[in-house]
Design an enzyme around this catalytic site. Structure first.
Site, mmCIF file in Angstrom:
data_model
loop_
_atom_site.group_PDB
_atom_site.id
_atom_site.type_symbol
_atom_site.label_atom_id
_atom_site.label_comp_id
_atom_site.label_asym_id
_atom_site.label_seq_id
_atom_site.Cartn_x
_atom_site.Cartn_y
_atom_site.Cartn_z
ATOM 1 N N ASP A 81 0.839 -1.191 0.000
ATOM 2 C CA ASP A 81 0.000 0.000 0.000
ATOM 3 C C ASP A 81 0.886 1.256 0.000
ATOM 4 O OD1 ASP A 81 -2.447 1.273 -0.013
ATOM 5 O OD2 ASP A 81 -2.824 1.037 2.135
ATOM 6 N N HIS A 82 0.271 2.407 -0.305
ATOM 7 C CA HIS A 82 0.939 3.727 -0.308
ATOM 8 C C HIS A 82 2.434 3.730 -0.018
ATOM 9 C CE1 HIS A 82 -2.746 6.021 -0.583
ATOM 10 N NE2 HIS A 82 -3.280 5.162 0.248
ATOM 11 N N HIS A 178 -8.688 8.888 4.261
ATOM 12 C CA HIS A 178 -8.201 7.816 5.137
ATOM 13 C C HIS A 178 -8.643 8.080 6.578
ATOM 14 C CE1 HIS A 178 -4.906 7.311 1.951
ATOM 15 N NE2 HIS A 178 -5.689 6.254 1.888
ATOM 16 N N GLY A 179 -8.794 7.024 7.352
ATOM 17 C CA GLY A 179 -9.150 7.178 8.760
ATOM 18 C C GLY A 179 -10.655 7.156 8.964
ATOM 19 N N GLY A 207 -9.876 4.961 1.437
ATOM 20 C CA GLY A 207 -10.696 5.620 2.468
ATOM 21 C C GLY A 207 -12.091 5.055 2.549
ATOM 22 N N THR A 231 -8.881 1.079 8.142
ATOM 23 C CA THR A 231 -9.321 1.515 9.478
ATOM 24 C C THR A 231 -10.343 0.548 10.070
ATOM 25 O OG1 THR A 231 -8.905 3.780 8.806
ATOM 26 C CG2 THR A 231 -10.255 3.475 10.775
#
Ligand SMILES: [Zn+2]
Length: 290
Positions: A81-82, A178-179, A207, A231
């Site tokens: 990921d990222h 995100h989050g 997200g 998350t």
């Protein structure tokens, strides 16, 4: 069986569903993800953040994934990921991961394009797919990212860069973050439609935690075929651990394997709910054949 990320996403794209890409944290959550996919005959993508891969190490992560996925009856891909760090990208490519997300959203456009082209050359030479992010998706995830929009471009620019660099999947800004959401996001499914039309490439939704089933369906109908969940899984994991520990304290029963089982059950249930929402249940055999 171990699968290609782009192949799975393209199958979803062609058949109106999205493949869940689940951020795992350790072997416990990895095995729970594979178990959920196996139970529902669904393809799935196991995703690892740079922070997690640094903590576990590329070799151990790769070996653990192979042991868990190789003999699974469903196709499972391993995705980084990222990642803005070219060294970590190179390490995962060398280890034979299915795909990497080269996150160039902290670079200016020219630099992002130049480096993305280099990453694609390196990855494709090893048979590894590349997800591309040059706009930043709002929010910080495991230490990567920003809470403000730094780079955003027209879908035409995104399509042109994708074409010139030869990437396999696109991660554009779609209004999600995100989050956990503190207020309702303004979702941008029209950007998915435009990019799908301009490029034909699978579009990835980041997200995803906190969106409703209807939100996911809107994005999938617009052409999203990989949806990342991080998350939601962390919450399921930690709440199961907390509940177990509270019970242990109250009863004086301290049994780690029983806590692991509780966490695995909670993670598996969370993943299963997403596989159902994303429409990938029962698609394993067809996805694996392509
Ligand atoms: Zn993301």
């Amino acid at each position: 069986m171990i699968a290609s990320t782009a192949t799975l996403a393209r199958h979803g794209q062609a058949h109106g569903y999205a493949v869940a890409a689940i951020n795992i944290l350790d072997d416990l959550s990895l095995r729970a993800v594979v178990a959920a996919a196996t139970e529902l005959s669904s393809p799935v993508i196991v995703q690892v953040s740079v922070k997690t891969v640094r903590a576990i190490g590329v070799d151990l992560m790769t070996a653990t994934f192979r042991a868990a996925a190789d003999r699974a009856p469903v196709p499972v891909a391993l995705h980084l990921d990222h990642c803005p760090d070219r060294q970590v990208i190179a390490d995962c490519v060398r280890a034979g991961w299915s795909s990497v997300l080269f996150d160039a959203s902290d670079r200016d456009l020219d630099q992002a394009e130049a480096e993305t082209a280099e990453v694609v050359a390196l990855a494709h030479a090893a048979g590894v797919d590349v997800e591309s992010e040059i706009e930043n998706i709002i929010g910080v995830e495991d230490g990567v990212g920003s809470d403000v929009s730094v780079h955003s471009y027209s879908t035409r620019t995104l399509a042109d860069v994708a074409e010139r660099t030869g990437v396999d999947l696109l991660a554009p800004q779609l209004g999600t973050a995100h989050g956990s959401y503190t207020r309702a996001p303004v979702l941008l499914p029209d950007r998915v439609r435009e990019l799908a039309k301009l490029t034909g490439l699978p579009v990835v939704l980041h997200g995803g935690t906190g969106l409703t089933g209807d939100d996911f369906r809107t994005f999938i109908d617009a052409g999203v075929s990989k949806i990342n969940i991080s998350t939601g899984l962390k919450l399921a994991y930690m709440r199961a651990a907390r509940d177990h520990l509270n019970r242990a304290e109250a009863t004086g029963t301290w049994n780690p394997p029983s806590m692991f089982a509780d966490i695995a059950r909670a993670v598996q249930d969370e993943v299963a709910a997403h596989l159902e929402m994303f429409g990938s249940v029962g698609q394993a055999a067809a996805a694996a054949q392509r």
